[in-house]
Design a protein around this motif. Structure first.
Motif, PDB file in Angstrom:
ATOM      1  N   ALA A  63     -49.755  23.221   3.795  1.00 24.44           N
ATOM      2  CA  ALA A  63     -49.699  23.137   2.338  1.00 24.44           C
ATOM      3  C   ALA A  63     -48.265  22.930   1.873  1.00 24.44           C
ATOM      4  CB  ALA A  63     -50.256  24.411   1.703  1.00 24.44           C
ATOM      5  N   VAL A  64     -48.152  22.216   0.756  1.00 21.36           N
ATOM      6  CA  VAL A  64     -46.869  22.031   0.078  1.00 21.36           C
ATOM      7  C   VAL A  64     -47.107  22.365  -1.387  1.00 21.36           C
ATOM      8  CG1 VAL A  64     -45.038  20.418  -0.559  1.00 21.36           C
ATOM      9  CG2 VAL A  64     -46.190  20.177   1.653  1.00 21.36           C
ATOM     10  N   LEU A  65     -46.324  23.305  -1.912  1.00 21.22           N
ATOM     11  CA  LEU A  65     -46.452  23.677  -3.319  1.00 21.22           C
ATOM     12  C   LEU A  65     -45.141  23.387  -4.030  1.00 21.22           C
ATOM     13  CD1 LEU A  65     -48.266  27.125  -3.010  1.00 21.22           C
ATOM     14  CD2 LEU A  65     -49.260  24.883  -3.437  1.00 21.22           C
ATOM     15  N   PRO A  66     -45.233  23.016  -5.310  1.00 21.76           N
ATOM     16  CA  PRO A  66     -43.999  22.761  -6.057  1.00 21.76           C
ATOM     17  C   PRO A  66     -43.228  24.052  -6.272  1.00 21.76           C
ATOM     18  CG  PRO A  66     -45.903  22.661  -7.504  1.00 21.76           C
ATOM     19  CD  PRO A  66     -46.424  22.835  -6.106  1.00 21.76           C
ATOM     20  N   GLY A  67     -41.927  23.939  -6.243  1.00 23.39           N
ATOM     21  CA  GLY A  67     -41.053  25.079  -6.509  1.00 23.39           C
ATOM     22  C   GLY A  67     -40.184  24.780  -7.711  1.00 23.39           C
ATOM     23  N   LYS A  68     -39.154  25.573  -7.896  1.00 23.21           N
ATOM     24  CA  LYS A  68     -38.229  25.358  -9.008  1.00 23.21           C
ATOM     25  C   LYS A  68     -37.395  24.113  -8.765  1.00 23.21           C
ATOM     26  CE  LYS A  68     -37.802  30.215 -10.165  1.00 23.21           C
ATOM     27  NZ  LYS A  68     -36.892  31.346 -10.326  1.00 23.21           N
ATOM     28  N   GLU A  69     -37.029  23.483  -9.852  1.00 26.48           N
ATOM     29  CA  GLU A  69     -36.209  22.272  -9.826  1.00 26.48           C
ATOM     30  C   GLU A  69     -36.859  21.216  -8.944  1.00 26.48           C
ATOM     31  OE1 GLU A  69     -32.332  23.608  -8.699  1.00 26.48           O
ATOM     32  OE2 GLU A  69     -32.103  24.847 -10.475  1.00 26.48           O
ATOM     33  N   ASP A  70     -36.135  20.691  -7.986  1.00 26.64           N
ATOM     34  CA  ASP A  70     -36.655  19.634  -7.116  1.00 26.64           C
ATOM     35  C   ASP A  70     -36.920  20.199  -5.717  1.00 26.64           C
ATOM     36  OD1 ASP A  70     -37.530  17.053  -6.888  1.00 26.64           O
ATOM     37  OD2 ASP A  70     -35.597  16.229  -6.294  1.00 26.64           O
ATOM     38  N   ARG A  71     -37.457  21.417  -5.674  1.00 24.29           N
ATOM     39  CA  ARG A  71     -37.694  22.091  -4.398  1.00 24.29           C
ATOM     40  C   ARG A  71     -39.183  22.232  -4.135  1.00 24.29           C
ATOM     41  NH1 ARG A  71     -32.946  26.183  -3.279  1.00 24.29           N
ATOM     42  NH2 ARG A  71     -31.359  25.274  -4.591  1.00 24.29           N
ATOM     43  N   ARG A  72     -39.506  22.527  -2.879  1.00 25.10           N
ATOM     44  CA  ARG A  72     -40.896  22.692  -2.463  1.00 25.10           C
ATOM     45  C   ARG A  72     -41.025  23.949  -1.610  1.00 25.10           C
ATOM     46  NH1 ARG A  72     -40.753  19.399  -5.759  1.00 25.10           N
ATOM     47  NH2 ARG A  72     -41.455  17.266  -5.722  1.00 25.10           N
ATOM     48  N   GLU A  73     -42.220  24.529  -1.592  1.00 23.37           N
ATOM     49  CA  GLU A  73     -42.553  25.602  -0.656  1.00 23.37           C
ATOM     50  C   GLU A  73     -43.445  24.990   0.404  1.00 23.37           C
ATOM     51  OE1 GLU A  73     -44.374  28.886  -2.648  1.00 23.37           O
ATOM     52  OE2 GLU A  73     -42.560  29.386  -3.739  1.00 23.37           O
ATOM     53  N   TRP A  76     -54.099  32.744  14.590  1.00 22.07           N
ATOM     54  CA  TRP A  76     -53.053  31.890  14.048  1.00 22.07           C
ATOM     55  C   TRP A  76     -51.890  32.728  13.548  1.00 22.07           C
ATOM     56  CZ3 TRP A  76     -53.774  26.713  14.531  1.00 22.07           C
ATOM     57  CH2 TRP A  76     -55.077  26.267  14.745  1.00 22.07           C
ATOM     58  N   GLU A  77     -50.718  32.152  13.547  1.00 21.68           N
ATOM     59  CA  GLU A  77     -49.575  32.748  12.882  1.00 21.68           C
ATOM     60  C   GLU A  77     -49.097  31.757  11.837  1.00 21.68           C
ATOM     61  OE1 GLU A  77     -46.248  33.517  15.475  1.00 21.68           O
ATOM     62  OE2 GLU A  77     -46.743  31.841  16.749  1.00 21.68           O
ATOM     63  N   GLY A  78     -48.493  32.280  10.789  1.00 20.29           N
ATOM     64  CA  GLY A  78     -48.059  31.422   9.696  1.00 20.29           C
ATOM     65  C   GLY A  78     -46.594  31.590   9.379  1.00 20.29           C
ATOM     66  N   LYS A  79     -46.073  30.582   8.716  1.00 22.78           N
ATOM     67  CA  LYS A  79     -44.658  30.592   8.313  1.00 22.78           C
ATOM     68  C   LYS A  79     -44.568  29.880   6.973  1.00 22.78           C
ATOM     69  CE  LYS A  79     -41.340  29.886  11.195  1.00 22.78           C
ATOM     70  NZ  LYS A  79     -40.083  29.662  11.897  1.00 22.78           N
ATOM     71  N   MET A  80     -43.721  30.421   6.088  1.00 22.41           N
ATOM     72  CA  MET A  80     -43.490  29.807   4.795  1.00 22.41           C
ATOM     73  C   MET A  80     -42.001  29.548   4.635  1.00 22.41           C
ATOM     74  SD  MET A  80     -42.527  30.449   1.263  1.00 22.41           S
ATOM     75  CE  MET A  80     -42.760  32.121   0.821  1.00 22.41           C
ATOM     76  N   LEU A  81     -41.665  28.351   4.220  1.00 25.96           N
ATOM     77  CA  LEU A  81     -40.267  28.005   3.923  1.00 25.96           C
ATOM     78  C   LEU A  81     -40.151  27.797   2.413  1.00 25.96           C
ATOM     79  CD1 LEU A  81     -39.303  25.393   6.673  1.00 25.96           C
ATOM     80  CD2 LEU A  81     -38.796  27.815   6.618  1.00 25.96           C
ATOM     81  N   PRO A  82     -39.501  28.726   1.710  1.00 26.60           N
ATOM     82  CA  PRO A  82     -39.337  28.564   0.264  1.00 26.60           C
ATOM     83  C   PRO A  82     -38.094  27.745  -0.060  1.00 26.60           C
ATOM     84  CG  PRO A  82     -38.501  30.688   0.946  1.00 26.60           C
ATOM     85  CD  PRO A  82     -39.045  30.012   2.197  1.00 26.60           C
ATOM     86  N   GLY A  83     -38.117  27.091  -1.193  1.00 28.64           N
ATOM     87  CA  GLY A  83     -36.922  26.437  -1.712  1.00 28.64           C
ATOM     88  C   GLY A  83     -36.390  25.273  -0.912  1.00 28.64           C
TER      89      GLY A  83
END
Length: 92
Positions: free
Chosen positions: A36-46, A7-14
């Motif tokens: 997966a979806v993780l909470p980020g700063k303010e109203d953003r998601r990772e 597998w390969e993975g990718k993360m999109l921050p903010g």
């Protein structure tokens, strides 16, 4: 033949909360699956994605010549926890 799926993975921050669906649809069209979806700063998601690694491919569409492939601690931790869970299942 005892080959494991690679597998390969990718993360999109903010990613702004209102843009999450747009990013999921865009990357889904490229074969990426949201894992997966993780909470980020303010109203953003990772957002974390995976897709089967193509043979002979080192994320060719993402890599720049001479650029080292990015890795993310979260992905390493997730991979490690998954392996530990599989090993625990084999013992039962």
């Amino acid at each position: 033949m005892n080959a494991h799926q690679q597998w390969e993975g990718k993360m999109l921050p903010g990613v702004w909360k209102k843009s999450v669906n747009v990013e999921i649809e865009k990357l889904g069209a490229e074969g990426w699956e949201l894992v997966a979806v993780l909470p980020g700063k303010e109203d953003r998601r990772e957002l974390y994605f995976k897709r089967p690694k193509l043979e002979g491919s080192e994320a060719a569409d993402d890599a720049q010549p001479g650029q080292k492939k990015q890795t993310f601690k979260f992905a390493d931790d997730l991979r490690s926890a998954f392996r530990e869970g599989l090993e625990g299942d084999e013992r039962d």
